[in-house]
Design a protein around this motif. Sequence first.
Motif, PDB file in Angstrom:
ATOM      1  N   THR A  14      49.683  46.950  78.197  1.00 61.21           N
ATOM      2  CA  THR A  14      48.790  47.996  78.710  1.00 61.21           C
ATOM      3  C   THR A  14      48.126  47.594  80.017  1.00 61.21           C
ATOM      4  O   THR A  14      47.591  48.449  80.722  1.00 61.21           O
ATOM      5  N   GLY A  15      48.128  46.295  80.320  1.00 62.04           N
ATOM      6  CA  GLY A  15      47.401  45.819  81.483  1.00 62.04           C
ATOM      7  C   GLY A  15      45.961  45.469  81.164  1.00 62.04           C
ATOM      8  O   GLY A  15      45.237  44.959  82.024  1.00 62.04           O
ATOM      9  N   VAL A  16      45.539  45.722  79.939  1.00 62.28           N
ATOM     10  CA  VAL A  16      44.187  45.396  79.485  1.00 62.28           C
ATOM     11  C   VAL A  16      44.266  44.109  78.672  1.00 62.28           C
ATOM     12  O   VAL A  16      44.922  44.068  77.635  1.00 62.28           O
ATOM     13  N   ARG A  17      43.605  43.075  79.114  1.00 59.84           N
ATOM     14  CA  ARG A  17      43.754  41.763  78.485  1.00 59.84           C
ATOM     15  C   ARG A  17      43.377  41.756  77.013  1.00 59.84           C
ATOM     16  O   ARG A  17      44.057  41.135  76.183  1.00 59.84           O
ATOM     17  N   LYS A  18      42.304  42.438  76.669  1.00 59.14           N
ATOM     18  CA  LYS A  18      41.859  42.393  75.276  1.00 59.14           C
ATOM     19  C   LYS A  18      42.817  43.119  74.337  1.00 59.14           C
ATOM     20  O   LYS A  18      42.728  42.958  73.121  1.00 59.14           O
ATOM     21  N   TYR A  19      43.718  43.931  74.887  1.00 58.06           N
ATOM     22  CA  TYR A  19      44.700  44.618  74.056  1.00 58.06           C
ATOM     23  C   TYR A  19      45.986  43.808  73.876  1.00 58.06           C
ATOM     24  O   TYR A  19      46.833  44.151  73.051  1.00 58.06           O
ATOM     25  N   ASP A  20      46.152  42.737  74.657  1.00 48.48           N
ATOM     26  CA  ASP A  20      47.379  41.943  74.587  1.00 48.48           C
ATOM     27  C   ASP A  20      47.556  41.343  73.191  1.00 48.48           C
ATOM     28  O   ASP A  20      46.599  40.842  72.579  1.00 48.48           O
ATOM     29  N   GLY A  21      48.778  41.410  72.688  1.00 45.44           N
ATOM     30  CA  GLY A  21      49.078  40.830  71.386  1.00 45.44           C
ATOM     31  C   GLY A  21      48.683  41.699  70.216  1.00 45.44           C
ATOM     32  O   GLY A  21      48.760  41.255  69.064  1.00 45.44           O
ATOM     33  N   ASN A  22      48.273  42.938  70.470  1.00 48.98           N
ATOM     34  CA  ASN A  22      47.915  43.852  69.388  1.00 48.98           C
ATOM     35  C   ASN A  22      49.046  44.873  69.243  1.00 48.98           C
ATOM     36  O   ASN A  22      49.210  45.768  70.074  1.00 48.98           O
ATOM     37  N   ALA A  23      49.837  44.716  68.196  1.00 46.54           N
ATOM     38  CA  ALA A  23      51.019  45.562  68.006  1.00 46.54           C
ATOM     39  C   ALA A  23      50.652  47.033  67.898  1.00 46.54           C
ATOM     40  O   ALA A  23      51.380  47.907  68.390  1.00 46.54           O
ATOM     41  N   TYR A  24      49.530  47.344  67.249  1.00 45.21           N
ATOM     42  CA  TYR A  24      49.123  48.740  67.095  1.00 45.21           C
ATOM     43  C   TYR A  24      48.875  49.393  68.446  1.00 45.21           C
ATOM     44  O   TYR A  24      49.267  50.555  68.674  1.00 45.21           O
ATOM     45  N   ILE A  25      48.205  48.687  69.338  1.00 42.08           N
ATOM     46  CA  ILE A  25      47.855  49.256  70.642  1.00 42.08           C
ATOM     47  C   ILE A  25      49.068  49.306  71.561  1.00 42.08           C
ATOM     48  O   ILE A  25      49.300  50.305  72.258  1.00 42.08           O
ATOM     49  N   GLU A  26      49.872  48.258  71.575  1.00 43.95           N
ATOM     50  CA  GLU A  26      51.027  48.210  72.473  1.00 43.95           C
ATOM     51  C   GLU A  26      52.109  49.215  72.079  1.00 43.95           C
ATOM     52  O   GLU A  26      52.962  49.560  72.901  1.00 43.95           O
ATOM     53  N   ALA A  27      52.062  49.712  70.832  1.00 43.07           N
ATOM     54  CA  ALA A  27      53.053  50.698  70.382  1.00 43.07           C
ATOM     55  C   ALA A  27      52.611  52.136  70.670  1.00 43.07           C
ATOM     56  O   ALA A  27      53.403  53.072  70.504  1.00 43.07           O
ATOM     57  N   LEU A  28      51.375  52.306  71.104  1.00 44.37           N
ATOM     58  CA  LEU A  28      50.879  53.656  71.392  1.00 44.37           C
ATOM     59  C   LEU A  28      51.542  54.224  72.645  1.00 44.37           C
ATOM     60  O   LEU A  28      52.084  53.479  73.460  1.00 44.37           O
TER      61      LEU A  28
END
Length: 486
Positions: A14-28
Amino acid sequence: MIEFRSIPAEYKPTGVRKYDGNAYIEALPHLENTKDEILDRIEYYPPEFTDADRRRGELVRIAELARIGSFIYPFAEYRRAATNTTINIREAYLSRNPFKVEGQRRRNMIATLKDLNDENAFRALAFKSSALGQLIMAISGGGKTTLASGVLAPYCCVIEHTEYMGRPFRCRQIPVIPLAVMHDASLLSFCVQFFETIDRILGNTHYAREAKALRTIAQMTLLIHKVATAVSLGLIFIDDVQHLRAARGTQAEMVLNLLSQVLEIAGVSLLLSATPALEPVIAQSVRNIRKLTSGGTSKFPVMRRNDLQWIALATALWRYQIVKHPGPLTKEILDAWHKCSGGNPAFTSMAFALAQRQEIGERETVDELSFQRVAETDMILLKPAINALLSGRTADLLKFDDLIPKSGLMELQDQLGWARDEAESGESEPEFEELGEEKQTSASKPNSNAASKGKKKPTFSTKGRSGSKTNPTKGGVMLPFVKPTF
């Protein structure tokens, strides 16, 4: 109408560091770069009428006026609300990362939780939710549901996870679901609606059947948290929250308490949509409203005659003339049009379609006289509400919902071939009392058939495109999770 479809998970940074490594967010779905990109996705201009269309038969042209009902104008007020919603969906998953110990531990604890009123159980969770609540407030016809439907459309899906970065990860994720508070504000109807919506999306009857077998509201609300965790729910869009003012007894407070718990325990973000009629309820529950607006509050103002946004809306709609002699948009026409509609976006569109309907086969042109006639004929039942809009007085606007005759709106929408909410004609749900815990009176005895009578507001269609049925328990889940049972 938006269909929920089953899609394989595709993980994109996403380009947002705090979202890195979160499968739920990266799949959105793709995260837009600008606020205007979201507006571009929401807006919709149907094909304009051509000269050939204007030469067609009178009844054919009247039927074609339904095209105006699909018109969506991207108001500037949508930008902030749409941005908040897009971010809040992702924030809900931030503290629920399935590959972090805290996320796995929390998931297990919710699955084995026995009582939401157990303070020790709450302490044991040791979980700080990142979910946020958001409120959109505007008068009826102000564009609340239109905005929410447009923003959430890409998220109406079931994301199938199988593997993430070489690690087994089997689960199904539902980013968002739509619900509505019914006219009687019954907690029972709201809870059952939640389970039936999840079941329709997944193509089963498992959760609603289990919920209807429960005998206390405490068990049913506990099951909501377990199911929301099981399907990795991100956000709930709840329409018509102003209906809580009609709740009997403590029902309104109970519903708001449930929503606060969904934020704090299940970690699911909320998007609430209401009219100003909600304000008396807000005044009685400041604590809950503070939580439910932690992710932003947006108010869509009433548009005056000289408001540039209303003029832009009218100018854009004016291109959709199917009368034989379309004319220019003049100041006199704008004056009459605003007086006929009160600047309400829904009324503005409706008045324009009705004016053309009257003129087709008659004068075959739309002018100020056309809108004056509509105001005194087709829209006469809406006159008290339109006068309230034109007055601009706060007291009148707070009563706006009461001034709108629902039957009149239904008739006009049906005549124009425009979709309307089933909830407007739904039967009231009986109240739900605690069985064996609260003293029951003859007027408040639970009805065993109550759970099957509720009607859902079809904000989104839940029919899958692929035709395949998904089941959240089929094939197992590679996460610490216990199937909710009682």
